[in-house]
Design an enzyme around this catalytic site. Structure first.
Site, mmCIF file in Angstrom:
data_model
loop_
_atom_site.group_PDB
_atom_site.id
_atom_site.type_symbol
_atom_site.label_atom_id
_atom_site.label_comp_id
_atom_site.label_asym_id
_atom_site.label_seq_id
_atom_site.Cartn_x
_atom_site.Cartn_y
_atom_site.Cartn_z
ATOM 1 N N ASP A 45 42.830 44.803 41.569
ATOM 2 C CA ASP A 45 42.862 43.769 40.529
ATOM 3 C C ASP A 45 41.665 43.943 39.583
ATOM 4 O OD1 ASP A 45 40.934 42.933 42.305
ATOM 5 O OD2 ASP A 45 41.649 40.868 42.458
ATOM 6 N N ASP A 84 46.342 45.285 45.642
ATOM 7 C CA ASP A 84 45.563 44.047 45.751
ATOM 8 C C ASP A 84 46.458 42.830 45.578
ATOM 9 O OD1 ASP A 84 42.920 44.540 46.344
ATOM 10 O OD2 ASP A 84 42.234 44.554 44.260
ATOM 11 N N LYS A 112 46.024 44.186 50.137
ATOM 12 C CA LYS A 112 44.634 43.810 50.403
ATOM 13 C C LYS A 112 44.372 42.382 49.950
ATOM 14 C CE LYS A 112 41.061 45.888 48.131
ATOM 15 N NZ LYS A 112 40.490 44.759 47.363
ATOM 16 N N GLU A 114 41.292 39.230 49.802
ATOM 17 C CA GLU A 114 39.859 38.938 49.858
ATOM 18 C C GLU A 114 39.607 37.701 50.708
ATOM 19 O OE1 GLU A 114 38.232 38.547 45.923
ATOM 20 O OE2 GLU A 114 38.893 40.543 45.316
ATOM 21 N N GLU A 181 32.325 45.322 50.271
ATOM 22 C CA GLU A 181 31.824 45.516 48.910
ATOM 23 C C GLU A 181 30.457 44.884 48.705
ATOM 24 O OE1 GLU A 181 34.662 44.688 45.818
ATOM 25 O OE2 GLU A 181 33.140 44.642 44.250
#
Ligand SMILES: Nc1nc(=O)c2c([nH]1)NC[C@@H]1CN(c3ccc(C(=O)N[C@@H](CCC(=O)O)C(=O)O)cc3)CN21
Ligand SMILES: CC(C)C(=O)C(=O)O
Ligand SMILES: [Mg+2]
EC number: 2.1.2.11
Length: 264
Positions: A45, A84, A112, A114, A181
């Protein structure tokens, strides 16, 4: 290159063979990366910033990611493609199922998300239904407004411990890969040791099981700023295929990221 699967990635972790990953958003770059040694392609993204010119990733929709996943899949049937899930498309189990399914139908091999422990139910549900999941901890850009900027995460010991617990929770829920990250390398090492699934780092030192970069940073053409942890591989190679090859070689050898690209 033969077809990469989650089994390949597990084997690579076990054999200490670093996983090479890059973002891509279209067929030509996806094929170029694959042909030159990249094992995992992420339809990130980050496209909200590097393609759409936004200040953050919040404007990206599930349809945007599905569109670019189709484009990337058009580059090769062989690619291992992670897509994402975008901002607020996985707030509850039902939305997660619907939106993850759309990305899989578009050609993704894995999605994926977050976040940490709060995703447990959603991850459990979609993996049970056949959708592989990659977790993402640390500087999760969809939370940039909560963080107050794109800031390194996990510097305080309490936050670090919470992140380790989150990582274990994601694995327990069924996640098969984990992106870390912008965290101190020492914490990336602790997380990589605490879980059995492979970890892929960006701004997390060379201690993770693999590395990923936003493709525009690899060639130094990102529209916004270029993060400190990234490196322009085009400068020293002069052409795209060699830049990709050099990135892969340096990830495999552990030469990238070096001390100047990590957070202590
Ligand atoms: N081109 C690009 N590269 C990326 O890696 C990237 C994107 N875009 N867009 C989505 C997110 C946002 N990311 C970012 C953006 C900025 C920093 C940054 O400025 N970091 C500071 C360190 C801040 C600190 O010390 O706390 C730096 O100097 O690199 C980091 C990650 C990573 N992702
Ligand atoms: C930076 C990577 C990990 C990402 O999530 C993206 O490109 O969106
Ligand atoms: Mg992303």
């Amino acid at each position: 290159m033969s077809k990469i699967t989650v089994s390949t990635l597990n084997k690579m972790k076990a054999e200490n063979n670093k996983i090479t990953a890059l973002t891509a958003y279209d067929a030509s770059f996806a094929k170029l990366f694959h042909d030159n040694g990249v094992e995992v392609i992420l339809v990130g993204d980050s496209l909200g910033m590097v393609l759409q010119g936004g200040d953050d990733t919040l404007g990206v929709t599930n349809q945007d990611i599905a569109y670019h996943t189709r484009c990337v899949r058009g580059g090769s049937r062989e690619l291992f493609v992670i897509a994402d899930m975008s901002f607020m498309t996985y707030s509850n189990v039902s939305d997660t199922c619907k939106n993850a399914a759309e990305l899989m139908r578009a050609g993704a091999n894995m999605v994926k998300l977050e976040g940490g422990e709060w995703l447990h139910e959603s991850i459990k549900s979609i993996t049970q239904q056949g959708i592989p999941v990659c977790g993402h901890l640390g500087l999760t850009p969809q939370s940039v407004h909560v963080f107050g900027g794109f800031k390194i995460q996990g510097r305080e010991e309490e936050k670090a411990q919470k992140m380790i617990e989150d990582a274990k929770s994601l694995e327990d829920a069924g996640a098969q890969l984990l992106v870390l990250e912008c965290i101190p390398s020492a914490l990336a090492k602790r997380i990589t040791d605490a879980v059995n699934i492979p970890t892929i780092g960006i701004g997390a030192g060379n201690v993770t099981d693999g590395q990923i970069l936003v493709m525009h940073d690899l060639v130094g053409i990102s529209a916004g700023y270029i993060p400190k942890f990234s490196k322009n591989f085009l400068l020293e190679t002069g052409n795209m295929p060699d830049a990709v090859k050099k990135y892969c070689t340096d990830v495999k050898s552990g030469a990238f990221p070096s001390a100047e690209h990590e957070f202590k």
